[in-house]
Design an enzyme around this catalytic site. Structure first.
Site, short mmCIF file in Angstrom:
data_model
loop_
_atom_site.label_atom_id
_atom_site.label_comp_id
_atom_site.label_asym_id
_atom_site.label_seq_id
_atom_site.Cartn_x
_atom_site.Cartn_y
_atom_site.Cartn_z
N PRO A 374 7.60 2.53 77.48
CA PRO A 374 8.14 1.79 78.62
C PRO A 374 7.02 1.45 79.60
O PRO A 374 6.14 2.26 79.87
CB PRO A 374 9.09 2.80 79.27
CG PRO A 374 9.33 3.86 78.27
CD PRO A 374 8.17 3.88 77.35
N SER B 100 9.35 12.51 74.36
CA SER B 100 10.63 11.89 74.63
C SER B 100 10.36 10.41 74.85
O SER B 100 9.24 9.96 74.67
CB SER B 100 11.21 12.54 75.87
OG SER B 100 12.43 11.95 76.19
N CYS B 101 11.40 9.63 75.26
CA CYS B 101 11.17 8.20 75.38
C CYS B 101 10.52 7.79 76.68
O CYS B 101 10.13 6.66 76.85
CB CYS B 101 12.44 7.41 75.13
SG CYS B 101 13.73 7.79 76.31
N ILE B 102 10.43 8.69 77.65
CA ILE B 102 9.66 8.31 78.84
C ILE B 102 8.64 9.40 79.17
O ILE B 102 8.71 10.49 78.67
CB ILE B 102 10.52 8.03 80.11
CG1 ILE B 102 11.33 9.26 80.50
CG2 ILE B 102 11.39 6.83 79.91
CD1 ILE B 102 11.93 9.14 81.87
#
Ligand SMILES: Cc1cc2nc3c(=O)[nH]c(=O)nc-3n(C[C@H](O)[C@H](O)[C@H](O)COP(=O)(O)OP(=O)(O)OC[C@H]3O[C@@H](n4cnc5c(N)ncnc54)[C@H](O)[C@@H]3O)c2cc1C
Lengths: 436, 102
Positions: A374, B100-102
């Site tokens: 992100p 994790s995704c962040i």
């Protein structure tokens, strides 16, 4: 057997309504992904050739992202559950029964009460669920008394009742092991808890600690840089690299393999997440009962007429409703190709986007895929937004709340969400040449 | 960024994890282990092998997986890679640390 073996076929073209000729597409699980697939496919498969059946054990369709808000009295119980039948198209046969077994060698599925469903194409969408029994002492006598989960309706509701009367103490928010669905939910939970107790005027009585098996609450360089201050600003303590061995519910503490102990008054844990035991019984899963699936086409590795979608797969993508939504568009296309005997489209890139509640009426938005972490930028319109990636704003928070409406009214009904594509766009995002 | 280790130059991220697994070999693993204060033994390598296999199969790595693998029990795993065994073992194995995704 309480169900008719076949649905009366009354409507539409009469000519081909011969059961021997009709082909069967069976969807297992009527959660986010299964419901979306039923809605996508019903308009695309010729009704005189294909019969679509969907099976789920529950009558209720839960809005799981709402479980995050339920404990804090932000959502009511009514806002997070609805009658599942409302979302299944009328031309689809909807069976409410537990699925006992998948028998791929015979192309059939067995239901709990004995009925057998033959299939030509099978879609596995049975999701993932918590398995607290995996950790000693977790699902013991203190379960839903001082040891809670918020990944189930029952857990979130029990926690709400507890919070309403709690006078303060040590609140520990804990992740048992990765992967879990919606991996940021525990962090959001900690942020929302901070707001909630602030609003109740008792934040000074509550000590919040976030405990993770990973190296930190944030694990990606960009996110850590942009967001780590949130924890310090909110006075949330962090315990990292904590691999839980047991819950010592008699002495109110969790203990890890290195003998580190974290005491609690309320433990809010996200237990191990596993695919349904059905997958294990059917010999179709990995260690955690996830179905090995091709990460670009969504065809299962073992059987060419079985596809898998959503949390039930072993894909290295996030387990999230938004991911299931992107997958559904691609899987629909691939099923049509499979029927025509054309090569499958190798397209799914792991695209996910999630709103992250940060408390105090604000939220973040992140957008990423298999290969990109992100980053900052705007969404969905490059350079314009209105949503900010990786930055806290009220607009993002409104987006998250609006998501509930989108979920019930568009997402699971398979209506395309304008401007948001199944694969990720790199426009309007601040990528750099990164090493990782 | 580049890092010289023994005779070889490898690319690593800020924390010292290899960014390109194809650059890994046993000597590099041994050197990274030394930097972490670990002297590699056969038992260490057995675990590194297992971890690399999981990585190649794109399977997530967890303490549970290691426990189930039968390669080692968890207490022993901690004893071999003291202070964050997954973190250290993945670094030595030349693969990204679990995230994790962040
Ligand atoms: C607290 C929380 C917050 C979340 N927040 C977000 C968010 O903000 N954004 C987001 O995108 N996602 C979020 N998610 C994740 C999202 O809810 C899931 O990823 C999504 O629901 C996955 O859809 P699915 O269809 O794969 O699984 P599910 O929706 O879980 O559906 C699986 C279905 O299969 C049925 N089933 C399983 N086994 C059997 C059986 N043997 N017999 C009969 N039926 C069976 C189950 O009853 C269930 O209805 C959140 C999840 C949680 C728990």
């Amino acid at each position: 057997m309480s169900y008719l073996p076949i649905q009366p076929l009354t409507t539409f073209t009469v000519v081909n309504h011969n059961l021997d000729i009709m082909k069967n597409l069976v969807i297992l699980g009527a959660g986010t992904a299964g419901t979306m697939m039923a809605n996508h496919l019903v308009g695309k498969l010729p009704k005189n050739e294909w019969k679509i059946t969907i099976v789920d054990q529950y009558k209720t369709h839960y809005y799981q992202p709402g479980f995050l808000f339920l404990p804090f009295d932000i959502y009511t119980t009514k806002q997070v559950k609805k009658n599942g039948a409302k979302f299944i198209p009328k031309d689809v046969r909807y069976i409410q029964e537990k699925i006992e077994l998948i028998v791929p060698e015979e192309n059939k599925v067995q239901l709990e009460k004995g009925e057998e469903l033959p299939y030509d194409i099978l879609i596995v969408a049975t999701g993932t669920k918590i398995a607290p029994e995996e950790i000693e002492g977790m699902k013991g006598p203190e379960w839903h008394k001082s040891v809670f989960d918020f990944y189930t309706y029952e857990g979130a509701k029990a926690l709400r009742d507890k919070f309403r009367e709690w006078e303060g103490g040590k609140l520990v928010v804990h992740i048992t092991e990765m992967p879990i669905k919606c991996p940021v939910a525990p962090l959001e939970f900690a942020f929302l808890a901070d707001s909630y107790f602030k609003n109740k005027g008792m934040r000074d009585k509550v000590d919040i600690t976030f405990v993770t098996p990973l190296g930190g609450a944030f694990t990606k360089p960009k996110a850590t840089q942009a967001l780590h201050h949130l924890l310090t600003d909110k006075g949330i303590k962090e315990v990292t690299d904590f691999n839980i061995e047991r819950v010592d519910y008699e002495n109110n503490k969790i203990v890890d393999y290195a003998e580190t102990e974290v005491p609690y008054d309320i433990l809010v844990t996200v237990p191990t997440n596993m695919g349904d035991a059905l997958i294990e019984r059917s010999g179709m899963g990995d260690d955690l009962n996830y179905v090995p699936t091709n990460k670009a086409t969504l065809q299962t590795e073992a059987h060419e007429n079985i596809f898998a979608i959503g949390d039930a797969t072993n894909l290295p993508a996030s387990k999230a409703g938004s991911v299931a939504h992107f997958e559904a568009e691609i899987l629909t296309e691939n099923i049509l190709r499979y029927i025509k005997g054309e090569p499958l489209k190798e397209e799914f890139d792991g695209h996910a986007n999630c709103f992250i509640e940060t408390g105090d009426g604000k939220a973040l938005l992140i957008d990423f895929n298999y290969t990109h972490e992100p980053v900052e930028g705007t969404f969905p319109f490059p350079g314009v937004g209105p949503l900010n990636l990786l930055k806290e704003s009220r607009m993002n928070h409104m987006g998250k709340l609006a998501f509930r409406w989108i979920y019930w009214n568009m997402l699971i009904k398979g209506i395309h969400i304008p401007f948001v594509s199944a694969t990720m766009t790199e426009k309007g995002k601040h990528f750099e040449e990164t090493e990782a | 960024m580049d890092k010289t280790i023994g005779q070889a130059t490898i690319s690593v991220d800020q924390e010292g994890y290899l960014t390109d697994f194809s650059q890994w070999d046993k000597e590099i693993g041994t050197e990274i282990a030394k930097e972490q204060g670990i002297e590699m033994t056969d038992k260490h390598w057995e675990i590194i092998d297992y971890i690399q296999d999981r990585f190649k199969a794109e399977e997530p790595l967890s303490i549970r997986g290691i426990k189930k693998s039968g390669v080692i029990d968890i207490k022993q795993f901690y004893a071999l890679f003291p202070g964050g065994p997954l973190k250290k073992a993945t670094m030595i194995a030349g693969i990204p640390k679990p995230k994790s995704c962040i």
